[in-house]
Design a protein around this motif. Structure first.
Motif, PDB file in Angstrom:
ATOM      1  N   ILE A  25       0.830  -1.211   0.000  1.00 40.68           N
ATOM      2  CA  ILE A  25       0.000   0.000   0.000  1.00 40.68           C
ATOM      3  C   ILE A  25       0.863   1.261   0.000  1.00 40.68           C
ATOM      4  CG2 ILE A  25      -0.329   0.041   2.544  1.00 40.68           C
ATOM      5  CD1 ILE A  25      -2.868   1.193  -0.112  1.00 40.68           C
ATOM      6  N   ASN A  26       1.951   1.276   0.795  1.00 40.71           N
ATOM      7  CA  ASN A  26       2.748   2.509   0.868  1.00 40.71           C
ATOM      8  C   ASN A  26       3.406   2.844  -0.468  1.00 40.71           C
ATOM      9  OD1 ASN A  26       2.100   3.028   3.511  1.00 40.71           O
ATOM     10  ND2 ASN A  26       3.928   2.095   4.382  1.00 40.71           N
ATOM     11  N   ASP A  45       8.350  -4.187  -7.507  1.00 44.58           N
ATOM     12  CA  ASP A  45       8.175  -5.050  -6.333  1.00 44.58           C
ATOM     13  C   ASP A  45       8.817  -6.397  -6.645  1.00 44.58           C
ATOM     14  OD1 ASP A  45       6.048  -5.063  -3.714  1.00 44.58           O
ATOM     15  OD2 ASP A  45       6.974  -6.958  -4.322  1.00 44.58           O
ATOM     16  N   ARG A  46       9.475  -6.967  -5.645  1.00 45.54           N
ATOM     17  CA  ARG A  46      10.156  -8.232  -5.934  1.00 45.54           C
ATOM     18  C   ARG A  46       9.196  -9.415  -5.967  1.00 45.54           C
ATOM     19  NH1 ARG A  46      14.018  -8.873  -0.705  1.00 45.54           N
ATOM     20  NH2 ARG A  46      12.427  -9.072   0.885  1.00 45.54           N
ATOM     21  N   THR A  53       2.721  -7.861   3.103  1.00 43.09           N
ATOM     22  CA  THR A  53       1.835  -7.487   4.217  1.00 43.09           C
ATOM     23  C   THR A  53       0.461  -7.014   3.735  1.00 43.09           C
ATOM     24  OG1 THR A  53       3.861  -6.554   5.127  1.00 43.09           O
ATOM     25  CG2 THR A  53       1.853  -6.197   6.376  1.00 43.09           C
ATOM     26  N   SER A  54       0.447  -6.282   2.631  1.00 45.04           N
ATOM     27  CA  SER A  54      -0.803  -5.623   2.226  1.00 45.04           C
ATOM     28  C   SER A  54      -1.862  -6.592   1.702  1.00 45.04           C
ATOM     29  CB  SER A  54      -0.510  -4.529   1.195  1.00 45.04           C
ATOM     30  OG  SER A  54       0.348  -3.559   1.764  1.00 45.04           O
ATOM     31  N   SER A  58      -6.665  -6.923   8.151  1.00 42.93           N
ATOM     32  CA  SER A  58      -8.051  -7.237   8.542  1.00 42.93           C
ATOM     33  C   SER A  58      -9.050  -6.604   7.578  1.00 42.93           C
ATOM     34  CB  SER A  58      -8.339  -6.714   9.951  1.00 42.93           C
ATOM     35  OG  SER A  58      -7.407  -7.202  10.876  1.00 42.93           O
ATOM     36  N   LEU A  60      -9.789  -3.540   7.143  1.00 39.89           N
ATOM     37  CA  LEU A  60     -10.592  -2.475   7.751  1.00 39.89           C
ATOM     38  C   LEU A  60      -9.964  -1.116   7.488  1.00 39.89           C
ATOM     39  CD1 LEU A  60     -11.228  -4.158  11.215  1.00 39.89           C
ATOM     40  CD2 LEU A  60     -12.756  -4.124   9.237  1.00 39.89           C
ATOM     41  N   SER A 191      14.924  -5.045  -6.229  1.00 36.89           N
ATOM     42  CA  SER A 191      16.065  -4.143  -6.103  1.00 36.89           C
ATOM     43  C   SER A 191      17.149  -4.872  -5.324  1.00 36.89           C
ATOM     44  CB  SER A 191      15.661  -2.872  -5.352  1.00 36.89           C
ATOM     45  OG  SER A 191      16.827  -2.243  -4.870  1.00 36.89           O
ATOM     46  N   GLY A 373       2.753   2.482   9.084  1.00 40.31           N
ATOM     47  CA  GLY A 373       1.665   2.833   8.161  1.00 40.31           C
ATOM     48  C   GLY A 373       0.527   1.853   8.229  1.00 40.31           C
ATOM     49  N   LEU A 375      -3.268   0.741   5.933  1.00 36.95           N
ATOM     50  CA  LEU A 375      -4.075   0.961   4.725  1.00 36.95           C
ATOM     51  C   LEU A 375      -4.943   2.200   4.927  1.00 36.95           C
ATOM     52  CD1 LEU A 375      -4.876  -2.754   4.624  1.00 36.95           C
ATOM     53  CD2 LEU A 375      -4.105  -1.608   2.560  1.00 36.95           C
ATOM     54  N   THR A 376      -5.470   2.337   6.138  1.00 32.49           N
ATOM     55  CA  THR A 376      -6.395   3.436   6.433  1.00 32.49           C
ATOM     56  C   THR A 376      -5.777   4.805   6.153  1.00 32.49           C
ATOM     57  OG1 THR A 376      -7.210   2.033   8.216  1.00 32.49           O
ATOM     58  CG2 THR A 376      -7.896   4.351   8.253  1.00 32.49           C
TER      59      THR A 376
HETATM   60  C1  LIG Z   1      -2.654  -8.972  10.619  1.00 29.84           C
HETATM   61  C2  LIG Z   1      -2.668  -7.559  10.152  1.00 29.84           C
HETATM   62  C3  LIG Z   1      -3.860  -6.843  10.168  1.00 29.84           C
HETATM   63  C4  LIG Z   1      -3.883  -5.527   9.724  1.00 29.84           C
HETATM   64  N1  LIG Z   1      -5.080  -4.891   9.651  1.00 29.84           N
HETATM   65  C5  LIG Z   1      -5.138  -3.646   9.168  1.00 29.84           C
HETATM   66  C6  LIG Z   1      -6.388  -3.033   8.977  1.00 29.84           C
HETATM   67  O1  LIG Z   1      -7.423  -3.636   9.178  1.00 29.84           O
HETATM   68  N2  LIG Z   1      -6.413  -1.763   8.526  1.00 29.84           N
HETATM   69  C7  LIG Z   1      -5.260  -1.090   8.237  1.00 29.84           C
HETATM   70  O2  LIG Z   1      -5.365   0.070   7.857  1.00 29.84           O
HETATM   71  N3  LIG Z   1      -4.044  -1.664   8.374  1.00 29.84           N
HETATM   72  C8  LIG Z   1      -3.964  -2.926   8.812  1.00 29.84           C
HETATM   73  N4  LIG Z   1      -2.765  -3.555   8.931  1.00 29.84           N
HETATM   74  C9  LIG Z   1      -1.548  -2.811   8.611  1.00 29.84           C
HETATM   75  C10 LIG Z   1      -1.279  -2.802   7.120  1.00 29.84           C
HETATM   76  O3  LIG Z   1      -1.704  -3.985   6.505  1.00 29.84           O
HETATM   77  C11 LIG Z   1       0.207  -2.624   6.869  1.00 29.84           C
HETATM   78  O4  LIG Z   1       0.724  -1.595   7.639  1.00 29.84           O
HETATM   79  C12 LIG Z   1       0.489  -2.314   5.411  1.00 29.84           C
HETATM   80  O5  LIG Z   1      -0.098  -3.276   4.575  1.00 29.84           O
HETATM   81  C13 LIG Z   1       1.989  -2.248   5.154  1.00 29.84           C
HETATM   82  O6  LIG Z   1       2.158  -1.900   3.806  1.00 29.84           O
HETATM   83  P1  LIG Z   1       3.594  -1.658   3.209  1.00 29.84           P
HETATM   84  O7  LIG Z   1       3.400  -1.162   1.832  1.00 29.84           O
HETATM   85  O8  LIG Z   1       4.412  -0.845   4.121  1.00 29.84           O
HETATM   86  O9  LIG Z   1       4.292  -3.104   3.221  1.00 29.84           O
HETATM   87  P2  LIG Z   1       4.066  -4.360   2.270  1.00 29.84           P
HETATM   88  O10 LIG Z   1       2.652  -4.534   1.902  1.00 29.84           O
HETATM   89  O11 LIG Z   1       4.751  -5.506   2.896  1.00 29.84           O
HETATM   90  O12 LIG Z   1       4.820  -3.942   0.947  1.00 29.84           O
HETATM   91  C14 LIG Z   1       6.226  -3.910   0.867  1.00 29.84           C
HETATM   92  C15 LIG Z   1       6.605  -4.503  -0.468  1.00 29.84           C
HETATM   93  O13 LIG Z   1       7.993  -4.294  -0.682  1.00 29.84           O
HETATM   94  C16 LIG Z   1       8.468  -5.364  -1.470  1.00 29.84           C
HETATM   95  N5  LIG Z   1       9.921  -5.427  -1.360  1.00 29.84           N
HETATM   96  C17 LIG Z   1      10.641  -5.683  -0.257  1.00 29.84           C
HETATM   97  N6  LIG Z   1      11.957  -5.656  -0.562  1.00 29.84           N
HETATM   98  C18 LIG Z   1      12.062  -5.366  -1.878  1.00 29.84           C
HETATM   99  C19 LIG Z   1      13.146  -5.238  -2.790  1.00 29.84           C
HETATM  100  N7  LIG Z   1      14.428  -5.391  -2.385  1.00 29.84           N
HETATM  101  N8  LIG Z   1      12.883  -4.946  -4.084  1.00 29.84           N
HETATM  102  C20 LIG Z   1      11.598  -4.798  -4.512  1.00 29.84           C
HETATM  103  N9  LIG Z   1      10.528  -4.942  -3.689  1.00 29.84           N
HETATM  104  C21 LIG Z   1      10.761  -5.217  -2.392  1.00 29.84           C
HETATM  105  C22 LIG Z   1       7.757  -6.584  -0.887  1.00 29.84           C
HETATM  106  O14 LIG Z   1       7.717  -7.645  -1.811  1.00 29.84           O
HETATM  107  C23 LIG Z   1       6.390  -6.012  -0.535  1.00 29.84           C
HETATM  108  O15 LIG Z   1       5.411  -6.309  -1.514  1.00 29.84           O
HETATM  109  C24 LIG Z   1      -2.693  -4.888   9.322  1.00 29.84           C
HETATM  110  C25 LIG Z   1      -1.496  -5.604   9.296  1.00 29.84           C
HETATM  111  C26 LIG Z   1      -1.480  -6.938   9.694  1.00 29.84           C
HETATM  112  C27 LIG Z   1      -0.202  -7.711   9.611  1.00 29.84           C
END
Ligand SMILES: Cc1cc2nc3c(=O)[nH]c(=O)nc-3n(C[C@H](O)[C@H](O)[C@H](O)COP(=O)(O)OP(=O)(O)OC[C@H]3O[C@@H](n4cnc5c(N)ncnc54)[C@H](O)[C@@H]3O)c2cc1C
Length: 538
Positions: A25-26, A45-46, A53-54, A58, A60, A191, A373, A375-376
């Protein structure tokens, strides 16, 4: 594959203003915001977009009612405002839902205290949602007969919102929006790190499908690698004031527990809020919150026992839920931003760690890292990344462009009108009570006009393709052209939520799945099919 191949070629040929590493999401909102405002952006994305994580949340969009216990009112206010903005901006995707909360006898808070808390939460949220409602034991039982009220003192109902089509689909919407605004993006590109050469980030990248390596050059680097932010910073020599701590969360998908479209909320044995969330014909139960050292986690017997034990003790089911009732699981880590110097002991109460995100920039090297961070809070993250990139000297050609949100309501009305003229309104799949047209609009927005066109030309395009799911032929055609599907799992688990709601065995036998593979992968259909089921099919 054509879309991905053309983007792969361009990744190595252009000098970008910003390279975003990570398509969760970020990273997705960063790419959507930057490219929407006219910044020349690349996204890699790798794994698949939203493949880590995304896709494990949940689902929400919520203000974090539970953070009120830690007196984090400023965070709750911010998240409530973000939730409200998402509901306003994505009315068909992010929808208000009621949380029916049961309070057990002997719980650390009296129901009246919690009910007052729900009012404070509602007021902090600007009174945007329906007001809370208190329920006595008998009313609770009447409204939701499956709740075991024998140990309950009563309950209350309040509102938050949920992502109708799943987190990963929501994330892909931002990736698609970035692509529509000129972003060059590819999944399965890793990367390997890099350094600054003559004022440009020079990143070694590996195509994880064929193993080839190439270089991507960009003026700024946005590290959105989620739980791997620290790992990637080490690969580029970045030293930051923050780092990540991880907390594992598990959900289990089981057959639908109640026909009502509301979340059932309880306080689990460890005192934390615990939900049964509707997901199509299924219910998603969870979650856990366990400190862990590694981002790579899996569901253990202990997790299953905790979740099933808690739900079985709070519901009156014909038969208690057993591990054999589990259709699919979701498991991931929450990346929590902590100070680099902070020593987070294993036994520490992770609920006390802040759930705020932090965007840390280094102007000297034109680099920013996104820690934490939700999703919200994604629209804020997109805006803040744009501000950080601008502060590093990148010109933002269209600073006021609104880069997020569904198309205007007049466009939606025109879509519904056209589908009415085609008499599509009555088409519903046997597995869904929702009319086809609202589903298409929610998933594809303005792109759904092309689907109407396809159905008009060939009515077979409107037929369900994969039995047991609600997906019609033209959605598969669309996915093949526009959604960068590289493996079957990309489609079954992230662009759609089929893998979460249909058991792998039933799916393998489902008439039409091989036809779908042929649309998605052409001559590689059989290999894609076998590879998916060989890896466990979820
Ligand atoms: C159980 C659970 C429930 C949650 N419930 C909620 C909720 O209901 N509502 C809410 O708002 N938030 C919720 N969250 C929080 C939210 O899901 C996360 O904070 C968010 O998805 C994190 O997103 P991100 O983009 O930082 O990380 P990620 O989604 O993990 O994305 C990071 C990406 O970077 C890529 N990557 C890593 N290294 C490299 C590299 N070297 N080269 C290329 N790509 C790379 C990975 O493959 C990955 O796809 C929840 C989290 C969890 C675990």
């Amino acid at each position: 594959m054509q879309l991905r191949n053309s983007h792969l070629t361009r990744l190595g040929q252009t000098v970008f203003d910003a390279l975003v590493v990570g398509g969760g999401i970020n990273g997705a909102v960063s790419a959507a915001a930057l490219s929407g405002k006219g910044v020349r952006t690349a996204l890699i994305d790798r794994g698949d977009f939203a493949g880590f994580t995304s896709m494990q949340s949940s689902n929400l969009a919520w203000g974090g009612i539970k953070y009120m216990e830690g007196l984090e009112f400023a965070l709750v206010r911010k998240l409530c405002m973000s939730r409200n903005r998402l509901i306003r901006s994505y009315p068909s995707t992010v929808q208000e839902i009621r949380f029916l909360t049961t309070v057990a006898r002997g719980f650390r808070f009296h129901p009246t205290t919690l009910w007052l808390g729900a009012w404070v939460y509602w007021l902090i949220g600007g009174g945007f949602t329906r007001a809370p409602r208190r329920l006595q034991r008998r009313a609770l039982q009447r409204e939701e007969p499956i709740i075991d009220v024998r140990q309950a003192l009563g309950g209350f109902e309040y509102s938050d919102a949920y992502l109708h089509d799943n987190d990963a689909r929501f994330v892909f919407g931002f990736v698609r929006s970035a692509l529509d605004r000129g972003c060059i993006a590819a999944n399965y590109v890793e990367s390997l790190g890099g350094r600054r050469v003559d004022g440009l980030w020079t990143i070694r990248a590996r195509n994880r499908i064929d193993g080839t390596e190439f270089t991507i050059r960009a003026r700024t680097l946005v590290n959105a690698a989620g739980p791997f932010v620290d790992e990637h910073n080490a690969l580029t020599g970045q030293v930051t004031r923050h780092r990540h701590a991880f907390s594992k969360g598990v959900h289990l998908l089981v057959p639908r527990l109640t026909p009502n479209r509301r979340v059932l909320a309880f306080f689990a044995d460890d005192g934390r809020l615990f939900f049964a969330i509707p997901m199509g014909a299924r219910t998603c139960i969870g979650t856990t919150d366990t400190p862990t050292d590694s981002p790579h986690v899996e569901v253990t017997d202990e997790d299953v026992d905790f979740i099933l034990g808690n739900i079985n003790r709070r519901l009156r089911l014909d038969a208690p839920l057993r591990p054999t009732d589990i259709i699919a699981t979701r498991c991931g880590v929450r990346p929590l931003a902590v100070k680099a110097s902070e020593d987070v002991a294993r036994g520490a109460d992770f609920m006390q760690l802040s759930r705020k995100h932090v965007i840390e920039s280094d102007a000297a090297s034109n680099h920013c890292s996104i820690f934490g961070g939700k999703l919200t809070d994604c629209i804020n993250v997109g805006d803040e990344v744009c501000a950080a990139v601008e502060a590093m000297g990148i010109r933002i050609p269209h600073p006021d462009h609104r880069w997020y949100g569904e198309p205007d309501d007049s466009v939606r009305r025109e879509f519904l009108h056209r589908s009415k003229l085609m008499d599509l309104d009555g088409l519903t799949s046997p597995d869904s009570s929702e009319p086809l047209t609202s589903r298409l609009w929610r998933r594809y927005g303005g792109e759904a006009f092309g689907m109407l066109e396809a159905i008009r030309e060939d009515p077979r395009q409107g037929e369900i393709l994969i039995r047991g799911t609600e997906y019609i032929r033209c959605e598969l055609q669309h996915a093949a052209r526009r959604e960068m599907i590289t493996t079957l799992e990309d489609f079954l688990r992230r662009r759609s939520k089929i893998a979460l709601v249909v058991e792998a065995r039933a799916l393998r036998e489902s008439a039409g799945l091989m036809d779908a593979c042929e649309i998605l992968f052409g001559s590689g259909a059989r290999d894609a099919f076998e590879a998916y089921f060989a890896s466990g099919g979820n």
